[in-house]
Design a protein around this motif. Structure first.
Motif, mmCIF file in Angstrom:
data_model
loop_
_atom_site.group_PDB
_atom_site.id
_atom_site.type_symbol
_atom_site.label_atom_id
_atom_site.label_comp_id
_atom_site.label_asym_id
_atom_site.label_seq_id
_atom_site.Cartn_x
_atom_site.Cartn_y
_atom_site.Cartn_z
ATOM 1 N N ALA A 172 4.044 8.382 -6.679
ATOM 2 C CA ALA A 172 5.077 9.514 -6.458
ATOM 3 C C ALA A 172 4.093 10.897 -5.764
ATOM 4 O O ALA A 172 4.860 11.929 -5.780
ATOM 5 N N PHE A 173 2.956 10.657 -5.533
ATOM 6 C CA PHE A 173 2.067 11.733 -5.274
ATOM 7 C C PHE A 173 2.461 12.426 -4.157
ATOM 8 O O PHE A 173 2.499 13.715 -3.790
ATOM 9 N N ALA A 216 3.300 1.253 3.235
ATOM 10 C CA ALA A 216 4.472 2.140 2.800
ATOM 11 C C ALA A 216 3.786 3.172 2.526
ATOM 12 O O ALA A 216 4.067 3.940 1.345
ATOM 13 N N GLY A 269 4.058 6.326 3.945
ATOM 14 C CA GLY A 269 4.763 7.473 4.560
ATOM 15 C C GLY A 269 4.051 8.169 5.371
ATOM 16 O O GLY A 269 3.567 7.658 6.572
ATOM 17 N N GLY A 281 6.868 19.595 0.624
ATOM 18 C CA GLY A 281 6.886 18.118 1.068
ATOM 19 C C GLY A 281 6.870 18.041 2.442
ATOM 20 O O GLY A 281 7.312 18.809 3.280
ATOM 21 N N GLY A 303 2.360 3.797 -3.362
ATOM 22 C CA GLY A 303 3.516 3.963 -4.493
ATOM 23 C C GLY A 303 4.424 5.433 -4.353
ATOM 24 O O GLY A 303 4.663 5.704 -5.376
ATOM 25 N N ILE A 362 0.918 -1.180 -0.014
ATOM 26 C CA ILE A 362 0.113 0.162 -0.019
ATOM 27 C C ILE A 362 0.988 1.258 0.031
ATOM 28 O O ILE A 362 1.712 1.470 0.902
ATOM 29 N N VAL A 383 -0.389 -0.431 -4.838
ATOM 30 C CA VAL A 383 -1.495 0.593 -5.221
ATOM 31 C C VAL A 383 -1.140 1.922 -4.622
ATOM 32 O O VAL A 383 -0.307 1.972 -3.574
ATOM 33 N N LYS A 417 -7.218 3.541 -3.626
ATOM 34 C CA LYS A 417 -7.169 3.665 -2.312
ATOM 35 C C LYS A 417 -7.808 2.746 -1.411
ATOM 36 O O LYS A 417 -8.606 1.974 -1.553
ATOM 37 N N GLY A 425 9.771 6.576 7.881
ATOM 38 C CA GLY A 425 10.987 7.024 8.038
ATOM 39 C C GLY A 425 11.910 7.082 6.820
ATOM 40 O O GLY A 425 11.645 6.749 5.663
ATOM 41 N N THR A 458 16.114 23.231 2.228
ATOM 42 C CA THR A 458 14.776 23.019 2.505
ATOM 43 C C THR A 458 14.555 23.719 3.909
ATOM 44 O O THR A 458 15.582 23.893 4.544
HETATM 45 C C1 LIG Z 1 11.460 18.751 1.930
HETATM 46 C C2 LIG Z 1 12.078 17.381 1.869
HETATM 47 C C3 LIG Z 1 13.496 17.143 1.239
HETATM 48 C C4 LIG Z 1 13.841 15.770 1.244
HETATM 49 N N1 LIG Z 1 14.994 15.734 0.628
HETATM 50 C C5 LIG Z 1 15.482 14.288 0.303
HETATM 51 C C6 LIG Z 1 16.560 14.224 -0.462
HETATM 52 O O1 LIG Z 1 17.194 15.137 -0.907
HETATM 53 N N2 LIG Z 1 17.174 13.005 -0.349
HETATM 54 C C7 LIG Z 1 16.664 11.870 0.244
HETATM 55 O O2 LIG Z 1 17.404 10.871 0.207
HETATM 56 N N3 LIG Z 1 15.728 12.035 0.985
HETATM 57 C C8 LIG Z 1 14.958 13.380 1.064
HETATM 58 N N4 LIG Z 1 13.757 13.520 1.710
HETATM 59 C C9 LIG Z 1 13.080 12.209 2.130
HETATM 60 C C10 LIG Z 1 12.473 11.604 1.202
HETATM 61 O O3 LIG Z 1 11.758 12.574 0.238
HETATM 62 C C11 LIG Z 1 11.225 10.617 1.764
HETATM 63 O O4 LIG Z 1 12.046 9.839 2.778
HETATM 64 C C12 LIG Z 1 10.692 9.627 0.681
HETATM 65 O O5 LIG Z 1 10.347 10.275 -0.617
HETATM 66 C C13 LIG Z 1 9.507 9.006 1.489
HETATM 67 O O6 LIG Z 1 9.101 8.155 0.676
HETATM 68 P P1 LIG Z 1 7.591 7.068 0.890
HETATM 69 O O7 LIG Z 1 7.477 6.170 -0.243
HETATM 70 O O8 LIG Z 1 7.965 6.467 2.005
HETATM 71 O O9 LIG Z 1 6.468 8.116 1.155
HETATM 72 P P2 LIG Z 1 5.544 8.930 0.222
HETATM 73 O O10 LIG Z 1 6.435 9.240 -1.258
HETATM 74 O O11 LIG Z 1 4.741 9.973 0.760
HETATM 75 O O12 LIG Z 1 4.419 7.728 -0.426
HETATM 76 C C14 LIG Z 1 3.438 7.326 0.393
HETATM 77 C C15 LIG Z 1 2.464 6.994 -0.686
HETATM 78 O O13 LIG Z 1 1.364 6.312 -0.042
HETATM 79 C C16 LIG Z 1 0.045 6.435 -0.624
HETATM 80 N N5 LIG Z 1 -0.893 6.255 0.005
HETATM 81 C C17 LIG Z 1 -1.197 6.829 1.325
HETATM 82 N N6 LIG Z 1 -2.245 6.215 2.100
HETATM 83 C C18 LIG Z 1 -2.708 5.408 1.055
HETATM 84 C C19 LIG Z 1 -4.065 4.552 0.901
HETATM 85 N N7 LIG Z 1 -4.743 4.451 2.015
HETATM 86 N N8 LIG Z 1 -4.058 3.588 0.160
HETATM 87 C C20 LIG Z 1 -3.153 3.723 -0.920
HETATM 88 N N9 LIG Z 1 -2.092 4.628 -0.999
HETATM 89 C C21 LIG Z 1 -1.948 5.506 0.114
HETATM 90 C C22 LIG Z 1 0.178 8.224 -0.762
HETATM 91 O O14 LIG Z 1 -0.754 8.751 -2.067
HETATM 92 C C23 LIG Z 1 1.724 8.432 -1.123
HETATM 93 O O15 LIG Z 1 1.873 8.431 -2.488
HETATM 94 C C24 LIG Z 1 13.045 14.722 1.613
HETATM 95 C C25 LIG Z 1 11.824 15.153 2.322
HETATM 96 C C26 LIG Z 1 11.402 16.341 2.247
HETATM 97 C C27 LIG Z 1 9.981 16.316 2.755
#
Ligand SMILES: Cc1cc2nc3c(=O)[nH]c(=O)nc-3n(C[C@H](O)[C@H](O)[C@H](O)COP(=O)(O)OP(=O)(O)OC[C@H]3O[C@@H](n4cnc5c(N)ncnc54)[C@H](O)[C@@H]3O)c2cc1C
Length: 579
Positions: free
Chosen positions: A60-61, A238, A240, A350, A33, A31, A54, A201, A388, A304
């Protein structure tokens, strides 16, 4: 031509993906993407799992299209003695640079030391030494420090030398975070073992008679009322910053809320307005925080911030106050820079999915002190959550989750099937990865370079963003020369290199559903082009994508309206209507 014609991930495949989601039973349902879920999908399929992934919105939203867009070791984490994290991140950066060289581009970063600031030359020297030491000399260049002020004047004419004690230079890389995410998902799909659908979702988890997770209920966000069960032996959360929404039945010892969301913003300028040659790591004159002024081809990205965030997780935006905080120090350190709202091109924000530290009651650690390490939690119902971490470490995060929780669970839940438990299984080249040398040697690239049909900026851009797929994009323009037209003709190609062929490519190979997916997460136009030029680009792209996706006039108009509303939310610095 490069074999990828046979590897589509077309927007029109979504219905097939949905049918499979509804009818098949998967080894793992992921869960979310973002880059974390994408990395897990890639790793899991390489181990032999059948996977579904999904996202409630576009791939990547969330945070994974709104980061600082660097694959880096995290120089500033040396300050908090997170040597393990820096070492791991540097190793991952080096792998990505080697195995995805078009997308992961070298980025020298200058860290100046000024009188009165906490980073003295001794501290910088130690930091640069440790940064070199921890990556065992495997980076593409070695960092160094310089005390000779004249050297700065040679390298960077725009930096003030007032109070300058010297500087350190380290080497990291920049990347398109959204592209890394989508390409990782595509690699899983291309293996034939992954079903991937955006705008699906997960609304609640499904449990068996023993109370263990055995799937989840999904709702198609594109078709009201279409709710269905996705059956899976193992479910991975996953999501976030949305982790807590699905995470129940936590084992004892965890805080009520795992995620401590903090917001970070970025501002975009043309390089002629903020004239720097390298990237910079500077300290704020307001609170001594370290942040970046990054060179990104012909643009400069400043960011940032790091502030606790309690508002809408789906729509973080940069405010005037956020921007002023960043710009005031830039103006002091680069006195000639036109670092003001009038010259700003774009902004985005972000939210970090930081795992809340387990602290004693009454203690509140500062935002910047919260660790960037990842956290894996197996709930009592066997839901496996991960949060994290960093974009740079997405591969090791995925592997950690697989080795520590998923493979042991698979032994019990998927008997009779064996999976590969090798370490570093996903540490392999990306399918679309290509060196510039190999790209330039391709006959079609030579042909375009000599014919002048595309200029150097446009060819370099296609190489950077798409690697091998750029060859396919070039070939498509031979059949349809109209696709060579620029998407933002009112800007020179050094600031707006995109051509229409990228739109047809992305519809056929990147599975976007809406106009905003194309312009914000596939082509980077949303944050690299001034709001005043967005409406024209949106109309052009909506018309072309719409002709491929069967959008009638009303649907095109709605897509344009929604996209411009998104741009407006991210354009606090521009108050005119977007039309
Ligand atoms: C300002 C900023 C700068 C950063 N810069 C860096 C950098 O330069 N280098 C680096 O290494 N890291 C950086 N990071 C950290 C990095 O961007 C994040 O750790 C990483 O992108 C997190 O990815 P994720 O997949 O865990 O979360 P997300 O990308 O948020 O993905 C989670 C996904 O889950 C989906 N979702 C949520 N609920 C549901 C549901 N119920 N059903 C289906 N889908 C769902 C969401 O739509 C979302 O697309 C930065 C973070 C920020 C905020």
């Amino acid at each position: 031509m490069v074999g990828i014609e046979a590897l589509p991930f077309s927007s029109t495949d979504r219905e097939t993906m949905l049918a499979k989601l509804k009818s098949e039973e998967f080894d793992i349902l992921i869960i979310g993407g973002g880059v974390t879920g994408a990395g897990i999908a890639r790793d899991a399929t390489l181990r032999g799992f059948n996977v579904a992934i999904v996202d409630k919105n576009d791939f990547a939203f969330g945070t994974s299209s709104r980061s600082s867009k660097m694959a880096h070791g995290g120089f500033r984490y040396l300050k908090s003695f997170e040597f393990g994290l820096v070492k791991e991140s540097e190793a991952e950066r080096n792998w990505l640079r080697n195995d995805y060289p078009n997308l992961v581009r070298p980025l020298p970063i200058v860290a100046p030391s000024f009188e009165g600031e906490k980073y003295t030359m001794t501290i910088l020297k130690l930091g640069v030494f440790l940064y070199n030491f921890l990556d065992k000399g495997k980076n593409f260049r070695k960092g160094y420090t310089v005390k000779d002020i004249n050297k700065v004047k040679e390298m960077e004419q725009g930096l003030t030398t007032n109070g300058l004690r010297g500087f350190g230079v380290i080497y990291d890389t920049n990347i398109d975070d959204g592209r890394l995410t989508i390409e990782s998902i595509k690699e899983a799909v291309f293996s034939g073992k992954c079903v991937a659908a955006n705008y699906v979702k997960i609304t609640r988890l499904e449990h068996d008679a023993a109370g263990k997770c055995c799937g989840a209920w999904a709702s198609d966000q594109e078709k009201a009322g279409d709710e269905f069960l996705v059956k899976a032996r193992i479910v991975v959360n996953a999501t976030g910053i949305w982790t807590d929404t699905l995470l129940q039945n936590k084992p004892a010892g965890y805080p009520a809320k795992i995620i401590r969301p903090t917001k970070g913003v970025h501002l975009i300028f043309k390089q002629e307005d903020v004239p720097i040659n390298n990237g910079f790591g500077i300290t704020s004159h307001i609170d001594g925080r370290f942040y970046f002024v990054l060179r990104r081809e012909n643009h400069v990205v400043i960011g940032t911030t790091d502030t606790d965030y309690k508002e809408d997780l789906d729509g973080p935006a940069c405010t005037k106050e956020d921007a002023e905080y960043l710009l005031s120090t830039v103006r002091l350190k680069f006195p000639g820079a036109k670092a003001d709202f009038e010259h700003m091109v774009g902004s985005y924000a972000g939210v970090r999915p930081l795992a809340a530290p387990r602290v004693k009651e009454g203690e509140t650690p500062s935002e910047s002190s919260v660790s960037r390490n990842h956290e894996i939690i197996r709930s009592e119902d066997d839901l496996v959550s991960i949060c994290g971490g960093k974009l740079s470490t997405f591969r090791v995060m995925a592997e950690d989750l697989m080795l520590k929780e998923v493979l042991p669970l698979a032994k019990v839940k998927i008997p009779g099937k064996t999976f590969d438990s090798k370490k570093n299984i996903a540490r392999k080249p990306y399918l679309m990865g290509m060196t510039r040398q190999a790209f330039d040697a391709e006959p079609i690239v030579k042909e375009f370079a000599t014919s002048g049909k595309l200029d150097g900026e446009q060819l370099a851009h296609l190489y950077r963003q798409y690697g091998k797929a750029a060859l396919l994009i070039l070939a498509s323009t031979k059949e349809e020369p109209k696709l060579l037209e620029p998407i933002v003709p009112s800007e020179p190609s050094k600031y707006a290199p995109w051509i229409l062929a990228e739109v047809t490519f992305t519809v056929l190979h990147d599975s976007p559903v809406h106009l905003v997916d194309i312009l914000a997460r596939r082509l980077e136009i949303q944050w690299m082009v001034h709001p005043s030029k967005q409406a024209a680009a949106a109309r052009l792209v909506a018309s072309l994508a719409g002709s491929m996706l069967g959008w009638d006039k009303a649907r095109q108009a709605q897509e344009i309206k929604d996209y411009l509303a998104y741009v407006q939310r991210n354009s606090f610095f521009y108050d005119k209507p977007l039309e």
